[in-house]
Design an enzyme around this catalytic site. Structure first.
Site, PDB file in Angstrom:
ATOM      1  N   SER A 176      17.589  21.517 -59.900  1.00 22.26           N
ATOM      2  CA  SER A 176      18.989  21.092 -59.868  1.00 22.26           C
ATOM      3  C   SER A 176      19.604  21.540 -58.551  1.00 22.26           C
ATOM      4  O   SER A 176      19.174  22.547 -57.975  1.00 22.26           O
ATOM      5  CB  SER A 176      19.756  21.712 -61.038  1.00 22.26           C
ATOM      6  OG  SER A 176      19.821  23.112 -60.898  1.00 22.26           O
ATOM      7  N   ASP A 177      20.596  20.810 -58.065  1.00 24.08           N
ATOM      8  CA  ASP A 177      21.311  21.292 -56.890  1.00 24.08           C
ATOM      9  C   ASP A 177      21.904  22.651 -57.259  1.00 24.08           C
ATOM     10  O   ASP A 177      22.136  22.950 -58.431  1.00 24.08           O
ATOM     11  CB  ASP A 177      22.407  20.282 -56.491  1.00 24.08           C
ATOM     12  CG  ASP A 177      22.739  20.376 -55.016  1.00 24.08           C
ATOM     13  OD1 ASP A 177      22.504  21.434 -54.404  1.00 24.08           O
ATOM     14  OD2 ASP A 177      23.249  19.385 -54.458  1.00 24.08           O
ATOM     15  N   CYS A 178      22.152  23.498 -56.252  1.00 26.40           N
ATOM     16  CA  CYS A 178      22.546  24.894 -56.523  1.00 26.40           C
ATOM     17  C   CYS A 178      23.714  24.966 -57.503  1.00 26.40           C
ATOM     18  O   CYS A 178      24.775  24.415 -57.230  1.00 26.40           O
ATOM     19  CB  CYS A 178      22.933  25.601 -55.232  1.00 26.40           C
ATOM     20  SG  CYS A 178      21.554  25.782 -54.103  1.00 26.40           S
ATOM     21  N   ASP A 179      23.489  25.614 -58.618  1.00 23.68           N
ATOM     22  CA  ASP A 179      24.523  25.837 -59.628  1.00 23.68           C
ATOM     23  C   ASP A 179      24.920  24.578 -60.406  1.00 23.68           C
ATOM     24  O   ASP A 179      25.923  24.586 -61.113  1.00 23.68           O
ATOM     25  CB  ASP A 179      25.802  26.450 -59.014  1.00 23.68           C
ATOM     26  CG  ASP A 179      25.575  27.882 -58.554  1.00 23.68           C
ATOM     27  OD1 ASP A 179      24.650  28.533 -59.076  1.00 23.68           O
ATOM     28  OD2 ASP A 179      26.320  28.345 -57.674  1.00 23.68           O
ATOM     29  N   ALA A 180      24.144  23.511 -60.295  1.00 21.09           N
ATOM     30  CA  ALA A 180      24.539  22.276 -60.980  1.00 21.09           C
ATOM     31  C   ALA A 180      24.600  22.466 -62.499  1.00 21.09           C
ATOM     32  O   ALA A 180      25.382  21.790 -63.178  1.00 21.09           O
ATOM     33  CB  ALA A 180      23.590  21.135 -60.632  1.00 21.09           C
TER      34      ALA A 180
END
Ligand SMILES: *[C@@H]1O[C@H](CO)[C@@H](O)[C@H](O)[C@H]1NC(C)=O
Ligand SMILES: *[C@@H]1O[C@H](CO)[C@@H](O)[C@H](O)[C@H]1NC(C)=O
Length: 333
Positions: free
Chosen positions: A305-309
């Site tokens: 996932s994109d960072c912290d998605a």
């Protein structure tokens, strides 16, 4: 479980060294009587068998600990820490956590931004740039100053609207052109030939990641934010415009990773989108977890996932913490 750390959503991974290799850091030490007998350390066994052996040995807490981008060591199995997050869009970058250039190596070559490189229309050049980035990365890794060989590049979103603000890191607006850039970059970075064949015994030189899946081309504009933006896209526009670069990146480039975007697509969070991640990418395009290996790395094609998605899904997409994690894991398995 610290939700902010849930970044990698579908992985089966271990960094392992075998006895002949000189890679760092070591995980299976031939002189260590406690670990030399472990099957996953035995490089003469098939990779699938080694991975199965490793997974069976991990307890639940250890498995959970490995789901974030900063994966801690598991000392009882002699498994070293691993940092998944490194960036390399146009040269090894300090943007991720994998490299800080604060040891004996102070810098790496920086190539022009992608929009400029792409405007040469020279696929060989794109390939050679990625190859050079990858060789530098491997050198820095071998020197012990890079904490991982997984790079979250290339960005293969098409550029529909200059107000996105990230025009410079894309290969432009044309889906076919962006797809060709993706293939050249991935082959160069992963250590394949320009035509896509394996150069060295099927070994992976570095891991590339096609991002941001899918239909993301907005960061912040007029009250719309990339975290919450809900892209309304017709099936035809998905098939004609937004998906082709990802399809090519996976099918022809053989990228070992895909990154799901923060945003939503027709109401569904990208990282919780089973149709997108499993039905389309894993089943239709064959992003099916084939194992890639080199002396130090066993890597199953992974979705990150994109960072912290996943935290964003809890904070802004209406999920509970538990549902955000569970839905994402099930969507991309
Ligand atoms: C590694 O596996 C091979 C093949 O099964 C076996 O012959 C060998 O003894 C194993 N090595 C160790 C150190 O267990
Ligand atoms: C470089 O920075 C990282 C992260 O801040 C730190 O863990 C590491 O010890 C530093 N290395 C040196 C040689 O200072």
């Amino acid at each position: 479980m610290g939700l902010h750390k849930i970044i990698v959503i579908t992985i089966i991974i271990s960094f392992l060294s075998n006895t002949e290799s000189t890679c760092l850091p070591f995980s299976c030490d031939a002189s260590n009587p406690d670990t030399i007998k472990l099957q996953f350390c035995n490089s003469s066994l098939p990779v699938d068998q080694r991975v199965d052996d490793l997974i069976l040995r991990l307890n639940l807490d250890e498995k959970i600990s490995q789901l974030g981008n900063t994966a801690p060591a598991i000392p009882r199995l002699n498994i070293p820490a691993y940092e998944w997050w490194s960036e390399a869009l146009h040269g090894l970058s300090m943007e991720g956590l994998g490299v800080k250039f604060n040891g004996s190596i102070k810098a790496a070559t920086q190539f022009p931004q992608i929009i400029l490189t792409a405007s040469t229309f020279d696929e060989h050049l794109w390939y050679r740039i990625a190859q050079a980035i990858s060789r530098e990365a491997r050198a820095v890794y071998n020197a012990g100053e890079l904490k991982g060989m997984t790079f979250w590049a290339p960005n293969v979103n098409i550029l529909r609207d200059p107000r996105w603000g990230r025009a410079q890191e894309t290969a432009g607006e044309d889906p076919m052109m962006v797809g060709k850039y993706a293939v050249a970059y991935v082959r160069g970075l992963q250590g394949d030939s320009f035509e896509g064949g394996k150069l060295k015994d099927g070994h992976l030189q570095a891991s590339a990641c096609c991002k941001h899946f899918a239909a993301q081309d907005l960061d912040y504009w007029n009250g719309h934010h990339r975290f919450t933006f809900d892209a309304q896209v017709t099936p035809q526009d998905m098939a004609d415009s937004f998906q082709p670069p990802f399809k090519t990146c996976v099918e022809e480039g053989k990228a070992t990773s895909l990154m799901c975007a923060y945003s939503r697509l027709n109401g569904v969070s990208n990282c919780a989108n089973y149709d997108l991640l499993t039905t389309t990418a894993r089943r239709q395009w064959g992003f099916n977890g084939n194992l890639k290996t080199n002396y130090c790395l066993l890597l199953k094609s992974y979705i990150v996932s994109d960072c912290d998605a996943i935290r964003v899904m809890r904070d802004s997409h209406g999920y509970t913490a538990e549902d955000a994690v569970a839905t994402s894991l099930k969507a991309g398995k």
